[in-house]
Scaffold this motif. Sequence first.
Motif, PDB file in Angstrom:
ATOM      1  N   LEU A 127       0.758  -1.179  -0.156  1.00  0.00           N
ATOM      2  CA  LEU A 127       0.005   0.047   0.048  1.00  0.00           C
ATOM      3  C   LEU A 127       0.677   1.134  -0.149  1.00  0.00           C
ATOM      4  O   LEU A 127       1.826   1.356   0.863  1.00  0.00           O
ATOM      5  CB  LEU A 127      -0.818  -0.099   1.308  1.00  0.00           C
ATOM      6  N   ALA A 128       0.541   2.236  -0.765  1.00  0.00           N
ATOM      7  CA  ALA A 128       1.149   3.466  -0.898  1.00  0.00           C
ATOM      8  C   ALA A 128       0.345   4.574  -0.893  1.00  0.00           C
ATOM      9  O   ALA A 128      -0.867   4.522  -1.632  1.00  0.00           O
ATOM     10  CB  ALA A 128       2.187   3.564  -2.086  1.00  0.00           C
ATOM     11  N   GLY A 129       0.660   5.911  -0.457  1.00  0.00           N
ATOM     12  CA  GLY A 129      -0.349   6.855  -0.376  1.00  0.00           C
ATOM     13  C   GLY A 129       0.228   7.838  -1.460  1.00  0.00           C
ATOM     14  O   GLY A 129       1.387   8.021  -1.571  1.00  0.00           O
ATOM     15  N   MET A 130      -0.615   8.698  -1.984  1.00  0.00           N
ATOM     16  CA  MET A 130      -0.253   9.736  -2.997  1.00  0.00           C
ATOM     17  C   MET A 130       0.123  11.121  -2.299  1.00  0.00           C
ATOM     18  O   MET A 130      -0.671  11.344  -1.204  1.00  0.00           O
ATOM     19  CB  MET A 130      -1.423   9.894  -4.105  1.00  0.00           C
ATOM     20  N   VAL A 131       1.229  11.516  -2.412  1.00  0.00           N
ATOM     21  CA  VAL A 131       1.605  12.954  -1.956  1.00  0.00           C
ATOM     22  C   VAL A 131       1.325  14.057  -3.140  1.00  0.00           C
ATOM     23  O   VAL A 131       1.711  15.127  -2.564  1.00  0.00           O
ATOM     24  CB  VAL A 131       3.064  12.733  -1.399  1.00  0.00           C
ATOM     25  N   ASP A 132       1.496  13.748  -4.221  1.00  0.00           N
ATOM     26  CA  ASP A 132       1.442  14.779  -5.255  1.00  0.00           C
ATOM     27  C   ASP A 132       0.812  14.229  -6.470  1.00  0.00           C
ATOM     28  O   ASP A 132       1.024  12.911  -6.872  1.00  0.00           O
ATOM     29  CB  ASP A 132       2.840  15.507  -5.372  1.00  0.00           C
ATOM     30  N   VAL A 133       0.343  15.154  -7.335  1.00  0.00           N
ATOM     31  CA  VAL A 133      -0.336  14.770  -8.600  1.00  0.00           C
ATOM     32  C   VAL A 133      -0.067  15.850  -9.551  1.00  0.00           C
ATOM     33  O   VAL A 133      -0.135  17.147  -9.413  1.00  0.00           O
ATOM     34  CB  VAL A 133      -2.092  14.690  -8.488  1.00  0.00           C
ATOM     35  N   ASP A 134       0.303  15.466 -10.938  1.00  0.00           N
ATOM     36  CA  ASP A 134       0.632  16.187 -11.895  1.00  0.00           C
ATOM     37  C   ASP A 134      -0.214  15.728 -13.216  1.00  0.00           C
ATOM     38  O   ASP A 134       0.032  14.635 -13.916  1.00  0.00           O
ATOM     39  CB  ASP A 134       2.249  16.260 -12.213  1.00  0.00           C
ATOM     40  N   LEU A 135      -1.203  16.573 -13.532  1.00  0.00           N
ATOM     41  CA  LEU A 135      -2.071  16.358 -14.483  1.00  0.00           C
ATOM     42  C   LEU A 135      -2.324  17.243 -15.607  1.00  0.00           C
ATOM     43  O   LEU A 135      -3.209  17.731 -16.115  1.00  0.00           O
ATOM     44  CB  LEU A 135      -3.591  16.096 -13.948  1.00  0.00           C
ATOM     45  N   ASP A 136      -0.958  17.811 -16.096  1.00  0.00           N
ATOM     46  CA  ASP A 136      -1.185  18.708 -17.130  1.00  0.00           C
ATOM     47  C   ASP A 136      -1.461  17.997 -18.313  1.00  0.00           C
ATOM     48  O   ASP A 136      -1.260  16.763 -18.595  1.00  0.00           O
ATOM     49  CB  ASP A 136       0.031  19.422 -17.348  1.00  0.00           C
TER      50      ASP A 136
END
Length: 308
Positions: A127-136
């Motif tokens: 299991l891993a958590g999201m710390v940042d999202v880049d959706l350009d």
Amino acid sequence: MAYTGNASGSLFAEGGAGTLKLLMYLTMALVLMVADHRGGYLDAVRAAAGMLTGPLYMIASSPARLVTATRDQLASQQDLLRENRELREQLLRGSARMNRLQAVQIENQRLRDLLGGTRGLQLSVQLAGMVDVDLDPFRHRIVLDAGQQRGVRVGLAVIDGAGVVGQIIATTPMNSTAMLVTDPSHAIPVQVVRSGQRSIAFGTGRLDALELPNIPLSADVQVGDELITSGLGGTFPAGFPVGRIVSLQPDDTRLFVVAQAHPAATLERNGEVLLVWNTGIEDTRDEMGPPAPDAAPTAASPSTGGGP
């Protein structure tokens, strides 16, 4: 002497008349008492007198009754206000507890969905958590809170409870970066569940669309077909949902069909994801935590020479 005698005579005269009147009243009272006791002749008189005096008693007692009623009304209103306040506080506490329980239930269901995607398969998960999202528009990437120290390596598949999210493309000691399946430079081998037809799904730069070009006109592909990973290439284990075909159109050459598919994963709402990798037949463990050294080695290191 004459003054004194005149005064005594006058006083005696007045006293005699008063005594006579008193005796007369006493006699009448005795007669009325005996008559009432023997025959009850004064009951009607008392009833009539009560009817006349009843309204007077009510008028006389109305201020006291008004004060009592007002005091009772105020006390009842205060009791109702206090009870209403207590019930409102209980309702707020109950709503807070209910919201917390619902949040826990949703969290539990989400974790069950995440783990349920690997049930029955010989896979290891983490299991891993999201710390940042880049959706350009030109790249779709996410940063996870698991890195080389937890055994994450380049190439691991990333899934959520609904389907394939992407794959790991870079790692650091504490974090890792994953490319989403919708990234314009991403491609994933897929298979149609209904017919077994194989193809490649490419990212389009949109979170709601994948593209499958160069499908032969004779291929058995229909709108609504479910797509899963085919397992070809070894990066993505076979059998994970990828998407669903929503449209079919011929390409410019009219020799092939281009399919548009909607991704199965909830790419815009994910908070946690799973890193998955195939394990050997002899290793069927399905435990959370860092992968074993023989199951998922740490970041790739240069090969070392050695004897045969």
